[in-house]
Scaffold this motif. Structure first.
Motif, PDB file in Angstrom:
ATOM      1  N   CYS A 257       9.525  45.260  68.187  1.00 10.79           N
ATOM      2  CA  CYS A 257      10.645  45.665  69.038  1.00 10.79           C
ATOM      3  C   CYS A 257      10.477  45.138  70.459  1.00 10.79           C
ATOM      4  O   CYS A 257      11.201  45.553  71.362  1.00 10.79           O
ATOM      5  CB  CYS A 257      10.768  47.185  69.059  1.00 10.79           C
ATOM      6  SG  CYS A 257      11.182  47.919  67.464  1.00 10.79           S
ATOM      7  N   GLY A 258       9.552  44.236  70.672  1.00  8.83           N
ATOM      8  CA  GLY A 258       9.318  43.686  71.999  1.00  8.83           C
ATOM      9  C   GLY A 258       7.994  44.128  72.569  1.00  8.83           C
ATOM     10  O   GLY A 258       7.290  44.962  72.002  1.00  8.83           O
ATOM     11  N   ALA A 259       7.636  43.545  73.698  1.00 11.55           N
ATOM     12  CA  ALA A 259       6.398  43.916  74.372  1.00 11.55           C
ATOM     13  C   ALA A 259       6.520  45.331  74.920  1.00 11.55           C
ATOM     14  O   ALA A 259       7.593  45.763  75.315  1.00 11.55           O
ATOM     15  CB  ALA A 259       6.101  42.933  75.504  1.00 11.55           C
ATOM     16  N   ALA A 260       5.407  46.042  74.930  1.00 12.34           N
ATOM     17  CA  ALA A 260       5.434  47.430  75.402  1.00 12.34           C
ATOM     18  C   ALA A 260       4.093  47.779  76.017  1.00 12.34           C
ATOM     19  O   ALA A 260       3.065  47.191  75.691  1.00 12.34           O
ATOM     20  CB  ALA A 260       5.735  48.386  74.251  1.00 12.34           C
ATOM     21  N   SER A 261       4.112  48.755  76.906  1.00 14.47           N
ATOM     22  CA  SER A 261       2.870  49.286  77.456  1.00 14.47           C
ATOM     23  C   SER A 261       2.805  50.773  77.151  1.00 14.47           C
ATOM     24  O   SER A 261       3.774  51.382  76.691  1.00 14.47           O
ATOM     25  CB  SER A 261       2.809  49.050  78.978  1.00 14.47           C
ATOM     26  OG  SER A 261       3.472  50.077  79.675  1.00 14.47           O
ATOM     27  N   SER A 262       1.647  51.338  77.417  1.00 16.08           N
ATOM     28  CA  SER A 262       1.462  52.766  77.159  1.00 16.08           C
ATOM     29  C   SER A 262       2.392  53.614  78.004  1.00 16.08           C
ATOM     30  O   SER A 262       2.578  54.796  77.737  1.00 16.08           O
ATOM     31  CB  SER A 262       0.010  53.163  77.414  1.00 16.08           C
ATOM     32  OG  SER A 262      -0.382  52.812  78.729  1.00 16.08           O
ATOM     33  N   ASP A 263       3.001  53.016  79.044  1.00 13.36           N
ATOM     34  CA  ASP A 263       3.927  53.754  79.902  1.00 13.36           C
ATOM     35  C   ASP A 263       5.130  54.296  79.138  1.00 13.36           C
ATOM     36  O   ASP A 263       5.769  55.247  79.592  1.00 13.36           O
ATOM     37  CB  ASP A 263       4.427  52.861  81.038  1.00 13.36           C
ATOM     38  CG  ASP A 263       3.317  52.446  81.987  1.00 13.36           C
ATOM     39  OD1 ASP A 263       2.324  53.180  82.083  1.00 13.36           O
ATOM     40  OD2 ASP A 263       3.441  51.392  82.622  1.00 13.36           O
ATOM     41  N   VAL A 264       5.495  53.682  78.013  1.00 12.56           N
ATOM     42  CA  VAL A 264       6.668  54.150  77.289  1.00 12.56           C
ATOM     43  C   VAL A 264       6.348  55.320  76.369  1.00 12.56           C
ATOM     44  O   VAL A 264       7.247  55.880  75.759  1.00 12.56           O
ATOM     45  CB  VAL A 264       7.330  53.013  76.482  1.00 12.56           C
ATOM     46  CG1 VAL A 264       7.715  51.859  77.375  1.00 12.56           C
ATOM     47  CG2 VAL A 264       6.444  52.534  75.350  1.00 12.56           C
ATOM     48  N   GLY A 265       5.077  55.701  76.269  1.00 11.97           N
ATOM     49  CA  GLY A 265       4.721  56.807  75.395  1.00 11.97           C
ATOM     50  C   GLY A 265       4.677  56.372  73.941  1.00 11.97           C
ATOM     51  O   GLY A 265       4.926  55.209  73.607  1.00 11.97           O
TER      52      GLY A 265
END
Length: 294
Positions: free
Chosen positions: A127-135
């Motif tokens: 679903c795309g790049a993500a960081s832990s910031d999105v939970g």
């Protein structure tokens, strides 16, 4: 992490660590993210309150390159039994994933297992790049649950949850509720709507996932992995559901509540639907889309 209560796993129950891949500590191959580590709780709040997905935050589509996720050999070595789940946090996640999938595998016709990936900091997803910031989140494109264990510290220290090991189980079970919705086709239908508000399709989707989590909790001891769940465990789950209510987060961050912006439901709604699933014990009770009142 100093939790006051603990889920009672069956000491001799075998764990399948193959359902959880371990990408912790691996570097992200595709460069920076549209949101960085400095976003912290703000980015998490955006994700929880405004329904921002990893793809929305990064402009991702099919996700491009993926993190190189190698064999979960360390997990397989350490996470073998229920006794290990009572010692180690990541083994506890393995045990909960196993239990949730054992329940749905025996309940939902045509169930296909979903992988859980543990990561730290940032990762690349379908679903795309993500960081832990999105939970924690579920990506329907690759049918994977993504989880940075540091979220549970955020849940307790920033969002005011009491903690407790079952709060972790609630989060995992909620994300697997989204997997069921993906198999049912509900996610695709809701994603076509940008409507927000306390009775919006997005809120109905989240409340149904809460209800599915409650259904699993009611049947958890039948999966062969969990010895028992106590009233304190369920209270931990309800407390976590309350902590991520749209109204509670809005009040904390903005000092006011705007129901028209809700995408996940109020604290009361989330607790009510988890309880409905738990008390009914049946997925059929979780028809939030047909409910006249949420």
């Amino acid at each position: 992490m100093g939790y006051a209560t603990g889920v009672d796993f069956k000491d001799n129950a075998g764990l399948d660590a193959g359902q959880v891949s371990d990408a912790r500590g691996r570097s992200f191959p595709g460069g920076g993210l549209a949101i960085g580590g400095g976003g912290g709780i703000l980015a998490l709040i955006l994700a929880l309150v405004f329904g921002v997905s990893p793809g929305d935050l990064t402009g991702g589509g099919d996700g491009g390159s993926r993190n190189e996720v190698v064999s979960s050999s360390d997990l397989a070595e350490r996470c073998r039994t229920g006794a290990d789940a009572e010692k180690y946090e990541d083994c506890r996640i393995v045990a909960v994933v196993n239990s949730v999938q054992a329940y749905w595998g025996g309940t939902f016709r045509g169930y296909r297992q979903a992988q859980t990936q543990l990561f730290t900091g940032r990762t690349s997803t379908g679903c795309g790049a993500a960081s832990s910031d999105v939970g924690p989140f579920y990506c329907p494109n690759d049918q994977t649950v993504y989880l940075d264990l540091s979220f549970f510290e955020v849940l307790r220290d920033k969002l005011g949850a009491q903690g407790g090991e079952f709060s972790q189980a609630y989060v995992v079970a909620h994300e697997y509720g989204h997997h069921i919705q993906n198999l049912e086709g509900s996610i695709a239908r809701v994603n076509r709507s940008r409507e927000t508000g306390p009775a919006s399709p997005a809120v109905r989707l989240e409340l149904q996932a809460d209800c599915y989590a409650g259904v699993w909790a009611a049947n958890a001891t039948r999966t062969g992995l969990i010895e028992r769940l106590t009233e304190a465990d369920i209270a931990d789950g309800l407390d976590a559901a309350s902590a991520v209510g749209d109204d509670r987060i809005q009040e904390t961050v903005q000092g006011r509540v705007n129901p028209e912006a809700w995408t996940h439901g109020s604290s009361e709604q989330r607790q009510r639907w988890f309880t409905k699933g738990y008390e009914s014990t049946r997925p059929e009770a979780c028809d939030t889309f047909g409910a006249s009142s949420l």
